[in-house]
Write an enzyme that holds these catalytic residues in place. Structure first.
Site, mmCIF file in Angstrom:
data_model
loop_
_atom_site.group_PDB
_atom_site.id
_atom_site.type_symbol
_atom_site.label_atom_id
_atom_site.label_comp_id
_atom_site.label_asym_id
_atom_site.label_seq_id
_atom_site.Cartn_x
_atom_site.Cartn_y
_atom_site.Cartn_z
ATOM 1 N N ARG A 153 12.935 19.519 -15.099
ATOM 2 C CA ARG A 153 13.374 20.618 -14.423
ATOM 3 C C ARG A 153 13.803 21.786 -15.522
ATOM 4 N NH1 ARG A 153 17.827 20.221 -11.566
ATOM 5 N NH2 ARG A 153 17.545 22.213 -10.046
ATOM 6 N N ILE A 154 14.723 21.269 -16.742
ATOM 7 C CA ILE A 154 15.428 22.171 -17.500
ATOM 8 C C ILE A 154 14.181 22.644 -18.676
ATOM 9 C CG2 ILE A 154 16.947 22.269 -19.516
ATOM 10 C CD1 ILE A 154 18.878 20.797 -17.584
ATOM 11 N N ASP A 173 5.988 14.796 -22.909
ATOM 12 C CA ASP A 173 6.742 14.139 -21.610
ATOM 13 C C ASP A 173 5.714 13.056 -21.305
ATOM 14 O OD1 ASP A 173 7.904 13.423 -19.170
ATOM 15 O OD2 ASP A 173 9.162 14.996 -19.581
ATOM 16 N N PRO A 204 16.117 12.757 -21.076
ATOM 17 C CA PRO A 204 17.040 11.998 -20.968
ATOM 18 C C PRO A 204 17.701 10.977 -22.033
ATOM 19 C CG PRO A 204 15.721 12.045 -19.178
ATOM 20 C CD PRO A 204 15.128 12.336 -20.339
ATOM 21 N N ALA A 231 20.941 18.638 -24.555
ATOM 22 C CA ALA A 231 20.580 17.483 -23.645
ATOM 23 C C ALA A 231 21.792 16.657 -23.753
ATOM 24 C CB ALA A 231 19.178 16.884 -23.816
ATOM 25 N N ARG A 232 21.659 15.778 -24.910
ATOM 26 C CA ARG A 232 22.750 14.523 -25.323
ATOM 27 C C ARG A 232 22.782 14.356 -26.697
ATOM 28 N NH1 ARG A 232 24.062 15.660 -20.839
ATOM 29 N NH2 ARG A 232 24.365 14.168 -19.009
ATOM 30 N N HIS A 293 29.530 21.777 -25.550
ATOM 31 C CA HIS A 293 28.820 21.374 -24.265
ATOM 32 C C HIS A 293 29.159 22.013 -22.918
ATOM 33 C CE1 HIS A 293 27.654 17.168 -22.396
ATOM 34 N NE2 HIS A 293 26.981 18.149 -21.738
#
Length: 327
Positions: A153-154, A173, A204, A231-232, A293
């Site tokens: 989605r992002i 992806d 993710p 993201a992370r 963040h």
């Protein structure tokens, strides 16, 4: 219905009040994180909601079940702070939250533009009345190849934003989205690394993506590559990032997240000694922009995350399927 909410921020209080009235629930708002020391407070409630600093360890989960709590909602998208395997074992149902992707997507483009146009240096100079142009010549997105890793989605919303700039967009992806394929060219990761002027991460964090940006992958990128991460933090090896900046492999960094941010971001640590040398060292580079963040942090997103807490607990207690349940 009775709901107890831990880690409630001031910006959430009005939303909790509105939704408590809408759902007809009695809601207690607690500023403290959920710990073993205060877990007794959940007795008599139907559900619990937390944020990311409340660590749902096996011990706390067992205590919740002992207190009659069988469901919990985290008002976060990520759930690294929850031992999901133990929750599944003891029958404690967990759900997370979501929000529209537009806020993070907009923020991502903002960070790209900030580092491409040397905003940090321009800001510093302006504060001492230095209005010179030397070293501030930027680059235009229209002329660059942008690699987007992760087209959920992002990532999809980022590509939608980028399409208006006229950039060449490469995407990667495991699962290809036909709508994305109309605006971007799906390629493998090696092509992303080799051909992109800017690489933005929207994937993710899992075993296969942990430290996907490292010394080896950096070596396969263009000299002067621009890296963006909303993201992370653990998608990037911080030691490798420092090496890349010091050796001019990385042209600029735009980071809303960073490895080791837990316990630092979203807290006032002005008078504390921070035990994260890499974070402090990385922040001082003139071509590095770091924010705490907050790409997600909009009025729309906050309202959505609190609503997800109510909807998740409502689904659990009524025996209905929960769309955000973590299984």
């Amino acid at each position: 219905m009775k709901l107890i909410a831990f880690e409630v921020r001031d910006d959430e209080r009005e939303i909790f009040g509105q939704l408590s009235a809408e759902f007809g629930w009695e809601t207690e708002l607690v500023e403290e994180i959920l710990t073993l020391d205060n877990a007794e407070r959940v007795r008599g409630y139907d559900g619990v909601t937390i944020l990311g600093h409340s660590l749902l360890t096996p011990e706390i989960q067992d205590k919740l079940m002992e207190m009659g709590i069988s469901c919990c909602s985290t008002r976060t998208v990520g759930y690294d702070h929850i031992d999901v395997q133990h929750a599944r074992k003891i029958g404690l149902r967990i759900c997370n939250s979501d929000y529209p992707p537009t806020g993070v997507a907009d923020y991502t483009i903002m960070l790209m533009l900030m580092v491409l146009r040397h905003y940090k240096q321009a800001l510093w100079r302006g504060q001492v009345n230095d209005y010179s142009l030397k070293g501030l010549r930027g680059r235009e997105l229209h002329d660059l190849t942008i690699g987007v890793v992760g087209t959920g989605r992002i990532g999809k919303a980022v590509i939608q934003n980028l399409s208006g700039f006229g950039s060449k967009i490469l995407a990667y992806d495991v699962h290809k989205d036909p709508e994305v394929a109309e605006k971007a060219q799906y390629v493998d990761l090696e092509t992303i690394y080799r051909e992109s002027d800017v690489i933005s991460l929207h994937t993710p964090l899992n075993d296969s993506t942990l430290y996907m940006i490292n010394r080896d992958t950096l070596a396969r990128m263009k000299d002067g590559v621009v890296l963006v991460n909303c993201a992370r933090g653990e998608l990037m090896d911080v030691e490798a990032l420092i090496w890349g900046i010091e050796n001019h492999k990385i042209g600029a960094l735009a980071l809303d997240v960073i490895e080791g941010e837990s316990g630092i971001y979203h807290r006032d640590r002005r008078t504390d000694i921070l035990q994260n040398k890499n974070m402090a060292y990385l922040r001082q580079f003139p071509n590095t922009v770091m924010t705490q963040h907050l790409a997600f942090y909009t009025d729309t997103a906050v309202a959505s995350m609190v609503r997800c807490a109510f909807e998740g607990i409502a689904s659990f207690t009524s025996g209905q399927p929960c769309r955000t349940e973590i299984k």
